[in-house]
Design a protein around this motif. Structure first.
Motif, PDB file in Angstrom:
ATOM      1  N   THR A   1      -5.408   0.796  26.711  1.00  0.00           N
ATOM      2  CA  THR A   1      -6.785   0.076  26.811  1.00  0.00           C
ATOM      3  C   THR A   1      -6.762  -0.654  27.989  1.00  0.00           C
ATOM      4  N   PHE A   2      -5.843  -1.402  28.302  1.00  0.00           N
ATOM      5  CA  PHE A   2      -5.677  -2.086  29.592  1.00  0.00           C
ATOM      6  C   PHE A   2      -6.277  -1.338  30.880  1.00  0.00           C
ATOM      7  N   PHE A   3      -5.844   0.179  30.920  1.00  0.00           N
ATOM      8  CA  PHE A   3      -6.512   0.775  32.109  1.00  0.00           C
ATOM      9  C   PHE A   3      -7.856   1.415  31.659  1.00  0.00           C
ATOM     10  N   SER A   4      -8.330   1.260  30.817  1.00  0.00           N
ATOM     11  CA  SER A   4      -9.709   1.734  30.327  1.00  0.00           C
ATOM     12  C   SER A   4     -10.533   0.343  30.612  1.00  0.00           C
ATOM     13  N   MET A   5     -10.194  -0.814  30.840  1.00  0.00           N
ATOM     14  CA  MET A   5     -10.795  -2.186  31.015  1.00  0.00           C
ATOM     15  C   MET A   5     -10.711  -2.625  32.599  1.00  0.00           C
ATOM     16  N   LEU A   6     -10.189  -1.731  33.493  1.00  0.00           N
ATOM     17  CA  LEU A   6      -9.860  -2.202  34.962  1.00  0.00           C
ATOM     18  C   LEU A   6     -11.397  -2.223  35.481  1.00  0.00           C
TER      19      LEU A   6
ATOM     20  N   PRO B   1      -0.629  14.164  35.362  1.00  0.00           N
ATOM     21  CA  PRO B   1       0.463  13.427  36.415  1.00  0.00           C
ATOM     22  C   PRO B   1      -0.528  12.624  37.295  1.00  0.00           C
ATOM     23  N   PHE B   2      -1.675  13.042  37.766  1.00  0.00           N
ATOM     24  CA  PHE B   2      -2.392  12.188  38.773  1.00  0.00           C
ATOM     25  C   PHE B   2      -2.875  11.099  38.309  1.00  0.00           C
ATOM     26  N   SER B   3      -3.453  10.877  36.936  1.00  0.00           N
ATOM     27  CA  SER B   3      -3.873   9.935  36.442  1.00  0.00           C
ATOM     28  C   SER B   3      -2.745   8.938  36.015  1.00  0.00           C
ATOM     29  N   LYS B   4      -1.476   9.505  35.711  1.00  0.00           N
ATOM     30  CA  LYS B   4      -0.375   8.569  35.286  1.00  0.00           C
ATOM     31  C   LYS B   4       0.263   7.857  36.760  1.00  0.00           C
TER      32      LYS B   4
ATOM     33  N   ILE C   1     -10.048   5.370  43.748  1.00  0.00           N
ATOM     34  CA  ILE C   1     -10.412   4.951  42.297  1.00  0.00           C
ATOM     35  C   ILE C   1     -11.879   5.436  42.275  1.00  0.00           C
ATOM     36  N   ALA C   2     -12.786   5.035  43.122  1.00  0.00           N
ATOM     37  CA  ALA C   2     -14.030   5.583  43.240  1.00  0.00           C
ATOM     38  C   ALA C   2     -14.191   6.816  43.134  1.00  0.00           C
TER      39      ALA C   2
ATOM     40  N   GLU D   1      -2.473   5.101  37.546  1.00  0.00           N
ATOM     41  CA  GLU D   1      -2.103   3.855  36.477  1.00  0.00           C
ATOM     42  C   GLU D   1      -1.042   3.102  37.327  1.00  0.00           C
ATOM     43  N   TYR D   2       0.226   3.795  37.636  1.00  0.00           N
ATOM     44  CA  TYR D   2       1.269   2.885  38.391  1.00  0.00           C
ATOM     45  C   TYR D   2       0.545   2.149  39.602  1.00  0.00           C
ATOM     46  N   GLY D   3      -0.080   2.818  40.334  1.00  0.00           N
ATOM     47  CA  GLY D   3      -0.609   2.288  41.290  1.00  0.00           C
ATOM     48  C   GLY D   3      -1.542   1.316  41.279  1.00  0.00           C
ATOM     49  N   TYR D   4      -2.273   1.351  40.214  1.00  0.00           N
ATOM     50  CA  TYR D   4      -2.933   0.038  39.632  1.00  0.00           C
ATOM     51  C   TYR D   4      -2.331  -1.015  39.399  1.00  0.00           C
TER      52      TYR D   4
END
Length: 359
Positions: free
Chosen positions: A186-191, A323-326, A93-94, A329-332
């Motif tokens: 939005t949820f993934f922008s506020m992690l 694909p990578f960001s998707k 993530i970093a 997101e699932y991993g998150y």
């Protein structure tokens, strides 16, 4: 080393508020239209539910971080295996955040600077801060949070321009499903709120009222995001929002005053600090996910910094990031929602077992 409740509040919001805000208005507007601001509020409500689970779990183990809780509930071997996964995830993530930051700075401010130089500066600064003890990091976060006030004051200058409130009317025009889809984005922008799982146990004194502290942090971030989404919706036309990647910066680009010009660059210069704070937090929790010893932690931060730099440089070479960001997101969802919920449910079994054993 302990921190105060106020410092925990600022550590949460400084981790949550990052690069996601800059592109959020256009991302959500393409899905929920003028009701994007409602999507932000719904995302904040979902995060509050997750925080409620965090609080229940941490209340049972108030002196333990997530890495210690996993070992306690799942056993030594499985618990350590889960912690290794968390470490790798936080480092990834970093690295992903670093690649986005470097790309943003390269596009808006330093187009001739090589990407690896920007990454080196970002990672180097973040490692330098993460090496210090948590109280020093928390003090830096609190001090730098005054910049949020500066950003809000700068945003008020937009009200000198024409604001079209009709862009958000009538309320609810997009329908429920688009609003829900926008809230997912939005949820993934506020992690970033997941750092609560590692910093909660470091708060000094009585832990009574801690739910209010973490809820207040989430409330601040939710309203902060909602405000900037609203001014973008009213300040830019729907067609303009579809065509720009960072509408928050684009909104300031057109403003010009006698004493200063290019407000977008001023805004971005200030915004670099919250973006860097996010990297610092993730390096910190990555180190804490594998060790509690000070010496080992510092070595792990150095090691993590090297991995972050290499991984971020590799990510910048990927042409199609969708694909990578998707996948990320699932991993998150698994790491910050599913696993803590399962640990919380497991805590009831452990508690029941302890009671039976003590009878």
């Amino acid at each position: 080393m302990t921190i105060s409740r106020t410092q925990l509040f600022f550590m949460i919001i400084k981790t949550q508020i990052g690069i996601g805000l800059l592109s959020l208005p256009s991302d959500t507007q393409s899905i929920a239209g003028g009701d994007s601001w409602i999507s932000v509020l719904l995302a904040g409500a979902v995060i509050q539910l997750v925080l409620f689970v965090y609080w229940h779990l941490l209340k049972k183990y108030p002196n333990d971080t997530l890495s210690e809780i996993t070992i306690h509930l799942l056993g030594r071997y499985l618990g350590k295996a889960i912690n290794v996964v968390y470490y790798a995830f936080f480092v990834l993530i970093a690295a992903y955040a670093c690649s986005l930051y470097a790309e943003l700075i390269n596009i808006w401010m330093l187009p001739l600077t090589p990407g690896w130089v920007l990454l080196l500066l970002i990672v180097g600064t973040s490692v330098y801060l993460a090496l210090d003890n948590l109280r020093v990091i928390a003090r830096f976060f609190v001090f730098s949070s005054i910049l949020f006030v500066v950003l809000i004051l700068i945003s008020f200058l937009n009200f000198n321009s024409v604001m079209h409130i009709s862009n958000i009317l009538p309320v609810g025009q997009s329908g429920m499903m688009p609003i829900l889809s926008g809230s997912e984005k939005t949820f993934f922008s506020m992690l970033g709120f997941e750092v609560t799982l590692y910093f909660y146990s470091q708060v000094q004194g009585n832990r009574k009222g801690m739910l209010s502290v973490i809820s207040a942090a989430n409330g601040f971030v939710t309203l902060f995001y909602t405000y900037f989404v609203l001014i973008c919706l009213m300040g830019l036309s729907p067609k303009a929002l579809e065509q720009v990647n960072e509408p928050v910066l684009f909104l300031f680009k057109g403003l010009s005053f006698q004493l200063f010009d290019r407000l977008d660059l001023i805004f971005l210069t200030i915004w670099i600090i919250p973006m860097t704070a996010t990297i610092v937090s993730y390096l910190c929790v990555a180190g804490k996910s594998l060790t509690t010893k000070r010496g080992s932690y510092r070595k792990l931060v150095w090691f993590s910094g090297g991995i972050v730099f290499i991984t971020a440089w590799f990510i910048t070479t990927i042409e199609n990031m969708r694909p990578f960001s998707k996948w990320l997101e699932y991993g998150y969802l698994i790491m910050i929602a599913a696993v803590p919920v399962l640990l919380w449910l497991s805590s009831f079994l452990v508690k029941t077992h302890e009671k039976v054993g003590s009878v």
